[in-house]
Design an enzyme around this catalytic site. Structure first.
Site, short mmCIF file in Angstrom:
data_model
loop_
_atom_site.label_atom_id
_atom_site.label_comp_id
_atom_site.label_asym_id
_atom_site.label_seq_id
_atom_site.Cartn_x
_atom_site.Cartn_y
_atom_site.Cartn_z
N HIS A 1 -8.00 -5.31 -0.55
CA HIS A 1 -6.70 -4.62 -0.46
C HIS A 1 -5.62 -5.57 0.04
CE1 HIS A 1 -4.27 -1.10 -0.63
NE2 HIS A 1 -4.21 -0.86 0.66
N SER B 1 0.83 -1.20 0.00
CA SER B 1 0.00 0.00 0.00
C SER B 1 0.87 1.26 0.00
CB SER B 1 -0.96 -0.03 1.19
OG SER B 1 -1.95 0.97 1.06
N ASP C 1 -0.48 -4.01 -4.01
CA ASP C 1 -1.62 -3.10 -4.11
C ASP C 1 -1.23 -1.69 -3.64
OD1 ASP C 1 -4.24 -3.06 -5.14
OD2 ASP C 1 -5.06 -2.79 -3.15
#
Length: 464
Positions: A251, A157, A181
């Site tokens: 996610h 992330s 991601d």
């Protein structure tokens, strides 16, 4: 007297051992997130020699560590935004699995103080500060004999963008960056120097699993993987009533796919393609149509694709795949290729089951789109199974238009061919000249495909 001295010595030894604590990842709470946290970074070093007790690398002299060996490969794992302050649930797994694969320096970058806040822009703003701190620590390692080629960063992330910023500071000379991601909010639409980019390392691979919410939609690496199209992941909740899992499941799937690749239960094969739609239509299952290499695999071993290409700067490629909803996630992919002789156009779904010689039967797990069947034109349908059979004894097909009213149709098939994409060298299986009535399962024994002509054995009775 001797007994008393021994007792005192034993108590001192136990006391000193109790005082020796292993540095741990910062554990905070929702309260910390509400009040906010000031940025503080600690580097937790694990090796095969100290894989159960980390060593906190000193900010003043990283190379003074007794465990750090700068002649070995160094892997940095960088987490992302922590809205509740708790350590990532996957942290221990990634540590154990990575060290089981290779003997290298594994550094967990703990910036939980700075990532823990309910104000996401504050955490996003801290990413460049974390990158500057990492740059100073890596400089110390380089001065002690480490090389940029041997540095591999895995960022989750916001951590993916941190890795990108570090790579930019070294002009893209880091060995590899894997983005799991990468965060989309506040980074989408930004120029390459404000986010992760394929120029930030010698090889950048990215897994996108939440492009419609917290993830970054557009390609960022040399190769970008889009499991299940990159958005809704199988097994993840579809409604907000599922609680926090609804927000984080898609996610986090990128992390769990990466972890699965470390276990090597199966290779998560992917297919270079220009869109998920074309992948689902079966237009991109031959990897040699795109690059002179075998199909790239997702995860830790994605860099094998670059080595096969034998190019210093691999092309920017998007690759698609479908996965199962749980480990090992792999699907074993096949093409069903059907040529019909119906004069009228037929459109519908084909459901397939395969059976091995022991009587084990499996259904396709891949969600197929309706297929259009034109006279004498080959229609290709991509299907996937949760396991693979070396030898198939029976194939069952069902044709459906999903229409509740109106006439029932038939598919008049000249040839059906089943070929493995996962194992392309495997024998192609065929069946010739038969009919699929709508909503009726037809089972038959396939035979090796013939290049020309039809033998008598190819017209064995169908098992309906």
């Amino acid at each position: 007297m001797l007994r008393s001295c021994f007792f005192i010595y034993l108590m001192c030894w136990v006391g000193s051992d109790a005082e020796k604590k292993c540095p741990e990842f910062t554990d905070l709470s929702l309260g910390n997130a509400l009040t906010g946290t000031d940025l503080k970074v600690q580097l937790l070093l694990y090796t095969r020699q100290n894989q159960n007790c980390s060593e906190n690398l000193s900010e003043h002299n990283v190379t003074a560590s007794s465990s750090l060996n700068t002649t070995k490969k160094t892997v940095f794992v960088i987490h992302g935004y922590r809205p509740t302050g708790s350590p990532p649930v996957w942290l221990n797994d990634i540590k154990e699995l990575l060290l089981a694969l290779e003997d290298f320096n594994l550094i967990i970058v703990d910036w939980n103080r700075g990532a823990t806040t309910v104000i996401y822009p504050t955490a996003a703003h801290n990413t460049k500060k974390v990158a500057c701190i990492l740059k100073k620590r890596i400089d110390q390692m380089l001065a002690d004999g480490a090389s940029l080629d041997s540095i591999y960063m895995i960022g989750v992330s916001l951590g993916a963008h941190i890795a990108g910023f570090v790579g930019q500071m070294y002009n893209g000379k880091l060995g590899r960056i894997t983005g799991l991601d990468p965060a989309g909010p506040l980074f989408t639409g930004k120029p390459p120097d404000e986010r992760l980019d394929h120029t930030d390392a010698q090889f950048v691979d990215v897994i996108h699993t939440d492009i419609d919410a917290f993830g970054f939609r557009k390609p960022l690496g040399n190769i970008d993987f889009y499991p299940n199209g990159g958005a809704d992941q199988p097994g993840c909740p579809q409604t907000i009533f599922s609680g926090s899992k609804y927000f984080k499941c898609d996610h986090q799937r990128s992390v769990y796919l990466f972890l699965s690749s470390l276990k090597r239960n199966c290779n998560i094969t992917t297919y270079p393609c220009d869109s998920y739609s074309n992948f689902k239509k079966g237009k991109c299952a031959n990897c040699e149509d795109f690059h002179p290499a075998s199909c790239p695999v997702l995860g830790y071993y994605a860099d094998l694709w670059k080595k096969q290409l034998r190019k210093k700067n691999p092309p920017e490629t998007t690759a698609y795949l479908d996965t199962l909803e749980q480990e090992p996630y792999c699907m074993y992919n096949y093409f069903i290729e059907i040529i019909t002789w119906n004069k009228s156009v037929r459109r519908g779904l084909i459901k397939i089951k395969i059976t091995d010689y022991s009587g084990n039967t499996i259904d396709s797990h891949m969600k197929c789109e309706p297929t259009t069947f034109l006279q004498y034109r080959q229609a290709s349908i991509l299907v996937g199974f949760n396991q693979d059979f070396d030898k198939i004894s029976r194939i069952s097909l069902t044709f459906s238009t999903k229409s509740l009213i109106g006439p029932k149709y038939k598919l008049r098939i000249i040839r059906m061919r089943l070929r493995s994409i996962t194992n392309p060298a495997r024998l192609h299986l065929c069946r010739y000249d038969f009919v699929l009535p709508e909503n009726i399962e037809v089972t038959f024994k396939p035979i090796p495909c013939q290049k020309k002509g039809i033998t008598a054995s190819e017209k064995e009775p169908l098992l309906t």
